[in-house]
Design a protein around this motif. Structure first.
Motif, mmCIF file in Angstrom:
data_model
loop_
_atom_site.group_PDB
_atom_site.id
_atom_site.type_symbol
_atom_site.label_atom_id
_atom_site.label_comp_id
_atom_site.label_asym_id
_atom_site.label_seq_id
_atom_site.Cartn_x
_atom_site.Cartn_y
_atom_site.Cartn_z
ATOM 1 N N SER A 1 0.824 -1.198 0.000
ATOM 2 C CA SER A 1 0.000 0.000 0.000
ATOM 3 C C SER A 1 0.861 1.252 0.000
ATOM 4 O O SER A 1 1.822 1.359 0.760
ATOM 5 N N ALA B 1 -2.541 -9.750 0.070
ATOM 6 C CA ALA B 1 -3.669 -8.934 -0.378
ATOM 7 C C ALA B 1 -4.496 -9.686 -1.409
ATOM 8 O O ALA B 1 -3.965 -10.279 -2.340
ATOM 9 N N LEU C 1 -6.894 -4.573 -3.259
ATOM 10 C CA LEU C 1 -6.297 -3.319 -2.797
ATOM 11 C C LEU C 1 -6.684 -2.214 -3.760
ATOM 12 O O LEU C 1 -6.294 -2.228 -4.923
ATOM 13 N N LEU D 1 -8.558 -2.224 1.559
ATOM 14 C CA LEU D 1 -7.657 -3.374 1.495
ATOM 15 C C LEU D 1 -8.303 -4.594 2.136
ATOM 16 O O LEU D 1 -8.885 -4.504 3.213
#
Length: 229
Positions: free
Chosen positions: A127, A142, A145, A158
């Motif tokens: 991120s 993830a 995202l 997320l």
């Protein structure tokens, strides 16, 4: 946690179609509990976009089990892509290469589809906007995202999976936000789910929820909705 309040700031599920009762005949519908995601900002080709339905009614994305779904027709029209709904076949076709047998939907032919976002199915979490000290498990992966800026404010949606227990993850976020100057805060941590909600007035708001993954019972699924104000 049955009466918990969810502060949804930004990521969904099942196909949702609105229309006459005849549309649903013979379909495989399943009742679910989902959330209208009013805080998720949408951009189309770099421009802010608000999905609308019949008579200009604003439509909100739907969040269900860590995935987010956007209204097909409204998004397709914004992208100048043809979308057709065949009521008899119970099928939505997107793009000019779709079968010509389907008739264009009119009125309440709104449906939803998954938002791909960025870094979908990525390994790890990368991120750009979450705080540098934001706690994440070492094994976090993830599954969704989405990052954007709205009026100069950073927004993050997320979802990640981890083998860490929900109690451990929930407690780590509880401890993390105890060090912050939150003006609003709500915490509910249980063995099978947790919810952390917080807001520092004028700076940011955050919602973090955790549940056992519906796809893999050996994993837990964590959804983080974070946004500057």
């Amino acid at each position: 946690m049955k009466n918990k309040k969810w502060l949804i700031g930004a990521s969904v599920f099942g196909m949702v179609l609105t229309g006459s009762a005849g549309v649903y005949a013979g379909t495989k519908l399943e009742t679910i509990k989902a959330y209208l995601n009013h805080g998720l900002a949408i951009e189309v080709n770099g421009q802010a976009f608000t999905p609308t339905g019949d008579q200009g009614k604003k439509l909100a994305p739907i969040t269900y089990q860590g995935s987010t779904y956007l209204p097909v027709r409204s998004i397709a029209e914004a992208l100048k892509t043809e979308v057709k709904y065949d009521a008899k076949a119970n099928k939505v076709s997107i793009g000019s290469s779709s079968s010509s047998g389907g008739s264009s939907s009119t009125g309440g032919g709104e449906s939803t589809s998954p938002s791909t976002g960025t870094n979908t199915q990525a390994t790890g979490v990368k991120s750009k906007y979450l705080p540098a000290d934001f706690p994440l498990p070492k094994d976090a992966k993830a599954t969704s995202l989405i990052e954007s800026t709205v009026d100069g404010n950073k927004k993050v949606s997320l979802t990640y999976t981890t083998k860490e227990s929900l109690t451990t993850i929930g407690t780590s976020y509880k401890n993390y936000y105890q060090t912050k100057n939150l003006t609003q805060k709500s915490e509910d941590i249980q063995a099978d789910e947790f919810s952390i909600i917080g807001r520092e007035e004028g700076k940011y708001a955050v919602t973090i929820t955790g549940n056992v993954s519906a796809e893999n019972k050996d994993l837990n699924e964590i959804t983080v909705i974070w946004g500057e104000e």
